[in-house]
Structure formats: C-alpha cells, structure tokens
Scaffold this motif. Structure first.
Motif, PDB file in Angstrom:
ATOM      1  N   GLY A 186     -14.863   8.574 -41.863  1.00  0.00           N
ATOM      2  CA  GLY A 186     -15.704   9.248 -41.239  1.00  0.00           C
ATOM      3  C   GLY A 186     -17.397   8.770 -41.392  1.00  0.00           C
ATOM      4  N   GLY A 187     -17.199   7.447 -41.815  1.00  0.00           N
ATOM      5  CA  GLY A 187     -18.760   7.033 -41.968  1.00  0.00           C
ATOM      6  C   GLY A 187     -19.331   7.602 -43.329  1.00  0.00           C
ATOM      7  N   LEU A 188     -18.740   7.845 -44.059  1.00  0.00           N
ATOM      8  CA  LEU A 188     -19.450   8.576 -45.423  1.00  0.00           C
ATOM      9  C   LEU A 188     -19.382   7.565 -46.531  1.00  0.00           C
ATOM     10  CD1 LEU A 188     -17.117  11.817 -45.774  1.00  0.00           C
ATOM     11  CD2 LEU A 188     -19.421  11.472 -44.669  1.00  0.00           C
ATOM     12  N   VAL A 189     -20.455   7.880 -47.400  1.00  0.00           N
ATOM     13  CA  VAL A 189     -20.830   7.017 -48.560  1.00  0.00           C
ATOM     14  C   VAL A 189     -20.823   7.782 -49.783  1.00  0.00           C
ATOM     15  CG1 VAL A 189     -22.313   5.338 -49.465  1.00  0.00           C
ATOM     16  CG2 VAL A 189     -21.993   5.286 -47.034  1.00  0.00           C
ATOM     17  N   LEU A 190     -19.998   7.433 -50.814  1.00  0.00           N
ATOM     18  CA  LEU A 190     -20.189   8.023 -52.286  1.00  0.00           C
ATOM     19  C   LEU A 190     -21.136   7.026 -53.003  1.00  0.00           C
ATOM     20  CD1 LEU A 190     -17.607   9.286 -50.848  1.00  0.00           C
ATOM     21  CD2 LEU A 190     -16.572   9.370 -52.996  1.00  0.00           C
ATOM     22  N   ARG A 191     -22.192   7.523 -53.513  1.00  0.00           N
ATOM     23  CA  ARG A 191     -23.221   6.777 -54.191  1.00  0.00           C
ATOM     24  C   ARG A 191     -23.755   7.467 -55.395  1.00  0.00           C
ATOM     25  NH1 ARG A 191     -28.034   9.030 -53.196  1.00  0.00           N
ATOM     26  NH2 ARG A 191     -28.471   9.868 -51.255  1.00  0.00           N
ATOM     27  N   PRO A 192     -24.072   6.796 -56.275  1.00  0.00           N
ATOM     28  CA  PRO A 192     -24.616   7.531 -57.459  1.00  0.00           C
ATOM     29  C   PRO A 192     -26.000   8.251 -57.101  1.00  0.00           C
ATOM     30  CG  PRO A 192     -24.238   5.289 -58.002  1.00  0.00           C
ATOM     31  CD  PRO A 192     -23.958   5.157 -56.541  1.00  0.00           C
ATOM     32  N   TRP A 193     -26.307   9.387 -57.717  1.00  0.00           N
ATOM     33  CA  TRP A 193     -27.336  10.361 -57.637  1.00  0.00           C
ATOM     34  C   TRP A 193     -28.675   9.581 -57.679  1.00  0.00           C
ATOM     35  CZ3 TRP A 193     -27.106  14.447 -54.686  1.00  0.00           C
ATOM     36  CH2 TRP A 193     -25.689  15.278 -54.723  1.00  0.00           C
ATOM     37  N   GLU A 194     -29.500   9.768 -57.091  1.00  0.00           N
ATOM     38  CA  GLU A 194     -30.858   9.041 -57.353  1.00  0.00           C
ATOM     39  C   GLU A 194     -31.918  10.243 -57.608  1.00  0.00           C
ATOM     40  OE1 GLU A 194     -31.325   7.151 -53.573  1.00  0.00           O
ATOM     41  OE2 GLU A 194     -29.736   5.726 -53.904  1.00  0.00           O
ATOM     42  N   PRO A 195     -32.947  10.069 -58.320  1.00  0.00           N
ATOM     43  CA  PRO A 195     -34.092  11.083 -58.211  1.00  0.00           C
ATOM     44  C   PRO A 195     -34.665  11.706 -56.997  1.00  0.00           C
ATOM     45  CG  PRO A 195     -34.386   9.155 -59.841  1.00  0.00           C
ATOM     46  CD  PRO A 195     -33.472   8.837 -58.837  1.00  0.00           C
ATOM     47  N   ASP A 238     -32.775  12.691 -54.820  1.00  0.00           N
ATOM     48  CA  ASP A 238     -32.024  13.528 -54.181  1.00  0.00           C
ATOM     49  C   ASP A 238     -32.267  14.886 -54.895  1.00  0.00           C
ATOM     50  OD1 ASP A 238     -30.661  11.654 -52.469  1.00  0.00           O
ATOM     51  OD2 ASP A 238     -29.396  11.246 -54.352  1.00  0.00           O
ATOM     52  N   ALA A 239     -33.062  15.013 -56.019  1.00  0.00           N
ATOM     53  CA  ALA A 239     -32.925  16.309 -56.507  1.00  0.00           C
ATOM     54  C   ALA A 239     -33.265  17.493 -55.811  1.00  0.00           C
ATOM     55  CB  ALA A 239     -34.139  16.249 -57.665  1.00  0.00           C
ATOM     56  N   ARG A 240     -34.119  17.355 -54.918  1.00  0.00           N
ATOM     57  CA  ARG A 240     -34.642  18.596 -54.111  1.00  0.00           C
ATOM     58  C   ARG A 240     -33.375  19.159 -53.334  1.00  0.00           C
ATOM     59  NH1 ARG A 240     -39.644  17.872 -51.230  1.00  0.00           N
ATOM     60  NH2 ARG A 240     -40.514  18.681 -52.895  1.00  0.00           N
ATOM     61  N   VAL A 241     -32.518  18.323 -52.714  1.00  0.00           N
ATOM     62  CA  VAL A 241     -31.396  18.680 -51.888  1.00  0.00           C
ATOM     63  C   VAL A 241     -30.312  19.088 -52.854  1.00  0.00           C
ATOM     64  CG1 VAL A 241     -30.238  16.280 -51.494  1.00  0.00           C
ATOM     65  CG2 VAL A 241     -29.938  18.049 -49.902  1.00  0.00           C
ATOM     66  N   PHE A 242     -30.131  18.587 -54.055  1.00  0.00           N
ATOM     67  CA  PHE A 242     -29.078  19.079 -54.948  1.00  0.00           C
ATOM     68  C   PHE A 242     -29.306  20.511 -55.326  1.00  0.00           C
ATOM     69  CE2 PHE A 242     -26.952  19.655 -58.974  1.00  0.00           C
ATOM     70  CZ  PHE A 242     -26.087  18.677 -58.951  1.00  0.00           C
ATOM     71  N   LEU A 243     -30.747  20.710 -55.847  1.00  0.00           N
ATOM     72  CA  LEU A 243     -30.969  22.131 -56.217  1.00  0.00           C
ATOM     73  C   LEU A 243     -30.901  23.124 -54.968  1.00  0.00           C
ATOM     74  CD1 LEU A 243     -32.372  23.647 -58.162  1.00  0.00           C
ATOM     75  CD2 LEU A 243     -34.700  23.294 -57.278  1.00  0.00           C
ATOM     76  N   ARG A 288     -24.074  10.364 -45.318  1.00  0.00           N
ATOM     77  CA  ARG A 288     -23.989   9.342 -44.515  1.00  0.00           C
ATOM     78  C   ARG A 288     -24.779   7.992 -44.697  1.00  0.00           C
ATOM     79  NH1 ARG A 288     -22.262  13.126 -40.718  1.00  0.00           N
ATOM     80  NH2 ARG A 288     -23.636  15.021 -40.367  1.00  0.00           N
ATOM     81  N   THR A 289     -24.544   7.083 -43.880  1.00  0.00           N
ATOM     82  CA  THR A 289     -24.930   5.885 -43.980  1.00  0.00           C
ATOM     83  C   THR A 289     -26.145   5.727 -44.112  1.00  0.00           C
ATOM     84  OG1 THR A 289     -24.462   5.399 -41.692  1.00  0.00           O
ATOM     85  CG2 THR A 289     -22.837   4.625 -43.430  1.00  0.00           C
ATOM     86  N   ASP A 290     -26.863   6.734 -43.273  1.00  0.00           N
ATOM     87  CA  ASP A 290     -28.511   6.879 -43.413  1.00  0.00           C
ATOM     88  C   ASP A 290     -29.091   7.545 -44.512  1.00  0.00           C
ATOM     89  OD1 ASP A 290     -27.862   9.579 -43.087  1.00  0.00           O
ATOM     90  OD2 ASP A 290     -28.906   9.879 -41.026  1.00  0.00           O
ATOM     91  N   GLY A 291     -28.161   7.921 -45.550  1.00  0.00           N
ATOM     92  CA  GLY A 291     -28.633   8.519 -46.763  1.00  0.00           C
ATOM     93  C   GLY A 291     -28.769   9.987 -46.919  1.00  0.00           C
ATOM     94  N   GLU A 292     -28.451  10.736 -45.634  1.00  0.00           N
ATOM     95  CA  GLU A 292     -28.395  12.249 -45.679  1.00  0.00           C
ATOM     96  C   GLU A 292     -27.253  12.466 -46.742  1.00  0.00           C
ATOM     97  OE1 GLU A 292     -27.802  15.799 -42.758  1.00  0.00           O
ATOM     98  OE2 GLU A 292     -27.319  13.976 -41.814  1.00  0.00           O
TER      99      GLU A 292
END
Length: 194
Positions: A28-37, A39-44, A89-93
């Motif tokens: 489905g065009g998904l990417v599993l990538r390590p968390w980046e700083p 990303d903190a806002r969306v994670f919270l 997603r591949t665009d980073g979302e």
C-alpha cells in the motif's frame, strides 16, 4: 560473569545492532522508518485520540517527553532490546507506529505493538505494517516467534493479528491495567516456518 548456554543463541549478539535500523517498505505504499525529532508533534497528538488512549495507558505529556522516548527507541536498537518505527506514506506523512520489543535473542522471541492515527484506520495500515515487520524479523533477522497481545475488548486488533497470521493462543486473565480497570488480554503468535 558470562553464563554458558547449552545451545547457541537463536540470534547472535551484535547481529541486529551491527548495522543501522533499516527502513522497511510495506504494502500500500507504506514505509516503516525510524522516528525523527520532527515527528514529535504528530506522535504527541496521537495520544490525544480517545480510541488510542483507551488501549495505550503509557502516554507522553509533552514534546520533550516524546523526544526522550525517541532517544530510548534508539537505545533499544543499540542494545538489541527492540526496534520502533513510524509508519508513513512515501511523502513522509505519519500514519501510525509499530514496534517490536522485549527481545530475547537467545530464544529468538520478540513482541509486537502498534497504533494507527484516526484518519488512516480501516485502510490496512496496521496490517501492512505488521506484515512488513514480521517478514523483516522472522525472515531476515531470524526470530523464531513474534507475539502480540491486546485487550479482549479490542476486536480491531484481533482482526489485524489474525489477518497477519498471528494465531490466537489463549486469554491471559486480568493481564493488563487500562484506564477503566483490568482487562483480559488475547495472546497471538506467529512462528517462523522452518
């Protein structure tokens, strides 16, 4: 003192952390990538969702706390205790989170946990991520068994586990505390095919 094993470890020490944590692709065009700083806002924000909060009682309160968690995730990789990815997603979302943790490299056993943000639910994100992580852990790294547990009151997680080949092994009575009290937990597992 080093303890002697009568059998060699399933996964030798250093076999995982000897290289950087990988980026994995999923259906489905998904990417599993390590968390980046960044990303903190969306994670919270994920932990403000009532449905996610219902199943995840350990929650960050600030972006600084999230960044501390991310540091812990990198340490888990370095010490071969687990791996944590953003599902995007591949665009980073960012659409969700997936992790494998509580590693026992001697026996080749690890746990799996995940969550998906509300707009991405029902679109196969969790299934795609669990399948990608499972293929990496079982086929590439050499884990023998992955296990996943969830509240018996969470049928969506049960469906994901079953779709991904994690067989239901039983019910662990009163095994987890949630905001509304103790929950029985289903235990599912997927074992590497010989």
């Amino acid at each position: 003192m080093t303890r002697a094993l009568s059998t060699p470890p399933t996964i030798p020490s250093g076999a995982v952390s000897g290289s950087p944590q990988p980026v994995l692709t999923a259906a489905g065009g998904l990417v599993l990538r390590p968390w980046e700083p960044t990303d903190a806002r969306v994670f919270l924000s994920a932990y403000q969702d009532d449905e996610l909060r219902r199943w995840h009682t350990r929650r960050p309160r600030t972006e600084a706390e999230v960044l501390s968690w991310f540091d812990g995730y990198r340490e888990d990789w370095d010490r071969e205790r687990g791996a944590h990815w953003a599902v995007s997603r591949t665009d980073g979302e960012v659409l969700g989170r997936i992790a494998t943790k509580s590693w026992n490299l001697d026996d080749g056993v690890g746990g799996v946990g995940y969550w998906v943000l509300p707009p991405a639910r029902g679109a196969g994100v969790a299934t795609g991520a669990v399948n990608a992580l499972s293929a990496w852990a079982l086929d590439r790294i050499g884990f023998h068994r992955l296990q996943l547990d969830h509240s018996t009151r969470n049928p969506a997680s049960c469906r994901v586990a079953e779709k991904c080949g994690f067989l239901l092994e039983g019910t662990m009575r009163g095994a987890a505390v949630h905001d509304d009290g103790r929950h029985d937990m289903h235990l599912h597992a997927r074992v590497r095919e010989s």
